[in-house]
Scaffold this active site. Structure first.
Site, PDB file in Angstrom:
ATOM      1  N   GLY A 161      -0.139   8.100  -9.845  1.00  0.00           N
ATOM      2  CA  GLY A 161      -1.587   7.919  -9.839  1.00  0.00           C
ATOM      3  C   GLY A 161      -2.213   7.678 -11.191  1.00  0.00           C
ATOM      4  O   GLY A 161      -3.403   7.954 -11.387  1.00  0.00           O
TER       5      GLY A 161
ATOM      6  N   ASN B 249      -4.838  -5.395  -5.152  1.00  0.00           N
ATOM      7  CA  ASN B 249      -3.582  -4.733  -5.507  1.00  0.00           C
ATOM      8  C   ASN B 249      -3.306  -4.979  -6.980  1.00  0.00           C
ATOM      9  O   ASN B 249      -3.659  -6.037  -7.510  1.00  0.00           O
ATOM     10  CB  ASN B 249      -2.442  -5.332  -4.666  1.00  0.00           C
ATOM     11  CG  ASN B 249      -1.098  -4.703  -4.985  1.00  0.00           C
ATOM     12  OD1 ASN B 249      -0.949  -3.482  -5.000  1.00  0.00           O
ATOM     13  ND2 ASN B 249      -0.100  -5.534  -5.259  1.00  0.00           N
TER      14      ASN B 249
ATOM     15  N   HIS C 154      -0.207  -5.446  -9.613  1.00  0.00           N
ATOM     16  CA  HIS C 154       1.238  -5.699  -9.659  1.00  0.00           C
ATOM     17  C   HIS C 154       1.678  -5.769 -11.124  1.00  0.00           C
ATOM     18  O   HIS C 154       1.036  -6.463 -11.925  1.00  0.00           O
ATOM     19  CB  HIS C 154       1.576  -7.009  -8.936  1.00  0.00           C
ATOM     20  CG  HIS C 154       3.041  -7.274  -8.930  1.00  0.00           C
ATOM     21  ND1 HIS C 154       3.906  -6.619  -8.088  1.00  0.00           N
ATOM     22  CD2 HIS C 154       3.810  -8.077  -9.711  1.00  0.00           C
ATOM     23  CE1 HIS C 154       5.138  -7.023  -8.331  1.00  0.00           C
ATOM     24  NE2 HIS C 154       5.113  -7.904  -9.307  1.00  0.00           N
TER      25      HIS C 154
ATOM     26  N   ASP D 200      -3.387 -10.813   0.740  1.00  0.00           N
ATOM     27  CA  ASP D 200      -3.357 -11.628   1.960  1.00  0.00           C
ATOM     28  C   ASP D 200      -2.083 -11.299   2.736  1.00  0.00           C
ATOM     29  O   ASP D 200      -1.430 -10.286   2.452  1.00  0.00           O
ATOM     30  CB  ASP D 200      -3.511 -13.127   1.629  1.00  0.00           C
ATOM     31  CG  ASP D 200      -2.317 -13.693   0.890  1.00  0.00           C
ATOM     32  OD1 ASP D 200      -1.310 -12.953   0.712  1.00  0.00           O
ATOM     33  OD2 ASP D 200      -2.367 -14.866   0.502  1.00  0.00           O
ATOM     34  N   GLU D 201      -1.699 -12.140   3.679  1.00  0.00           N
ATOM     35  CA  GLU D 201      -0.579 -11.811   4.562  1.00  0.00           C
ATOM     36  C   GLU D 201       0.774 -11.824   3.842  1.00  0.00           C
ATOM     37  O   GLU D 201       1.751 -11.256   4.327  1.00  0.00           O
ATOM     38  CB  GLU D 201      -0.538 -12.777   5.761  1.00  0.00           C
ATOM     39  CG  GLU D 201      -1.538 -12.458   6.866  1.00  0.00           C
ATOM     40  CD  GLU D 201      -2.988 -12.805   6.517  1.00  0.00           C
ATOM     41  OE1 GLU D 201      -3.232 -13.415   5.450  1.00  0.00           O
ATOM     42  OE2 GLU D 201      -3.869 -12.449   7.319  1.00  0.00           O
ATOM     43  N   GLY D 202       0.866 -12.477   2.713  1.00  0.00           N
ATOM     44  CA  GLY D 202       2.139 -12.534   1.996  1.00  0.00           C
ATOM     45  C   GLY D 202       2.332 -11.324   1.090  1.00  0.00           C
ATOM     46  O   GLY D 202       1.475 -10.446   0.997  1.00  0.00           O
TER      47      GLY D 202
HETATM   48  C1  GRF Z   1       2.196   0.636 -11.224  1.00  0.00           C
HETATM   49  O1  GRF Z   1       3.159   0.059 -12.055  1.00  0.00           O
HETATM   50  C2  GRF Z   1       1.599  -0.426 -10.358  1.00  0.00           C
HETATM   51  O2  GRF Z   1       1.467  -1.657 -10.979  1.00  0.00           O
HETATM   52  C3  GRF Z   1       2.607  -0.514  -9.264  1.00  0.00           C
HETATM   53  O3  GRF Z   1       3.005   0.819  -9.039  1.00  0.00           O
HETATM   54  C4  GRF Z   1       2.829   1.596 -10.228  1.00  0.00           C
HETATM   55  C5  GRF Z   1       1.953   2.759  -9.886  1.00  0.00           C
HETATM   56  O4  GRF Z   1       1.839   3.686 -10.906  1.00  0.00           O
HETATM   57  N1  GRF Z   1       2.087  -1.243  -8.153  1.00  0.00           N
HETATM   58  P1  GRF Z   1       0.769   4.880 -10.799  1.00  0.00           P
HETATM   59  O5  GRF Z   1       1.041   5.635  -9.504  1.00  0.00           O
HETATM   60  O6  GRF Z   1      -0.607   4.283 -10.811  1.00  0.00           O
HETATM   61  O7  GRF Z   1       1.018   5.743 -11.994  1.00  0.00           O
END
Ligand code: GRF
Length: 207
Positions: A12, A108, A110, A147-149
């Site tokens: 988190g 999201n 990434h 999205d869906e992907g």
């Molecule tokens: C992060 O690297 C985020 O980009 C990925 O999962 C990790 C989550 O880390 N999707 P945290 O739980 O926010 O510390």
């Protein structure tokens, strides 16, 4: 006020970055309506509760099948009345019905520069391992609409991070978080909260 619901699975730190940015005014017009984790041991739940945010665990393991979980998940999300759903390290596939219902209202984060090192199987440390295995010199993070992907939705923000020769997957993961993720996610939410973003033909435009 933009009501956001944050979905988490782990430590988190991105949730914490959002909480802190609301606290110090880098995110305006925004309140966190709730936090959902699929993992009851996620430290993210503790972070949320320490900040006085309602936080619950909803795990697929507690349901007879995925369809039952998906229904309960969508019901819970709906009951929070979110304007925006923020996936901050959430490792559960978002049900198609939720994507449809909340089109361009789910984001999201990434930990790579999409479209590199993304898609099915690219999560957590695996992303950074692949970056180092390929030997790219620059990586980063991306905030995108869902999205869906898998990692295919409209891109909202990206930030690059240099790869060092002596990086390990762990050191790179940490730097991508510090230098990119914890800045991008608050900035993305603030942009949306202040009506500065639109999506046309699958692309994000700033207003
Ligand atoms: C992060 O690297 C985020 O980009 C990925 O999962 C990790 C989550 O880390 N999707 P945290 O739980 O926010 O510390």
């Amino acid at each position: 006020m933009l009501r956001i619901l944050v979905c988490v699975s782990g430590g988190g730190t991105n949730l914490q970055a959002v909480i802190d940015a609301i606290g110090d005014g880098r995110i305006t017009n925004t309140e966190i309506a709730g936090v959902i984790s699929n993992n009851k041991n996620a430290y993210a739940l503790t972070r949320a509760r320490q900040s006085g945010i309602e936080a619950i665990c909803l795990s697929p393991k507690d349901f007879p099948d995925r369809a039952a979980f998906n229904r309960a998940f969508l019901d819970k999300v709906d009951s929070c009345l979110p304007d925006l759903i923020v996936l901050a390290g959430f490792l559960v596939t978002i049900p198609a019905a939720m994507i449809e219902k909340y089109r361009n209202r789910i984001i999201n984060i990434h930990p790579s520069l999409i479209p590199s090192f993304c898609g099915v199987g690219f999560y957590g440390l695996k992303v950074h391992e692949a970056v180092l295995a390929r030997g790219v010199k620059v990586t980063g993070a991306t905030v995108h609409f869902v999205d869906e992907g898998t990692d295919t939705g409209p891109i909202l923000l990206q930030k690059s991070v240099e790869v060092n020769e002596d990086d390990t997957p762990e050191s790179l993961q940490r730097r991508v978080m510090e230098e990119a993720e914890w800045q991008l996610l608050p900035r993305a939410i603030d942009l949306i909260a202040n009506g500065k973003v639109s999506v046309t033909d699958g692309k994000v435009r700033y207003k």
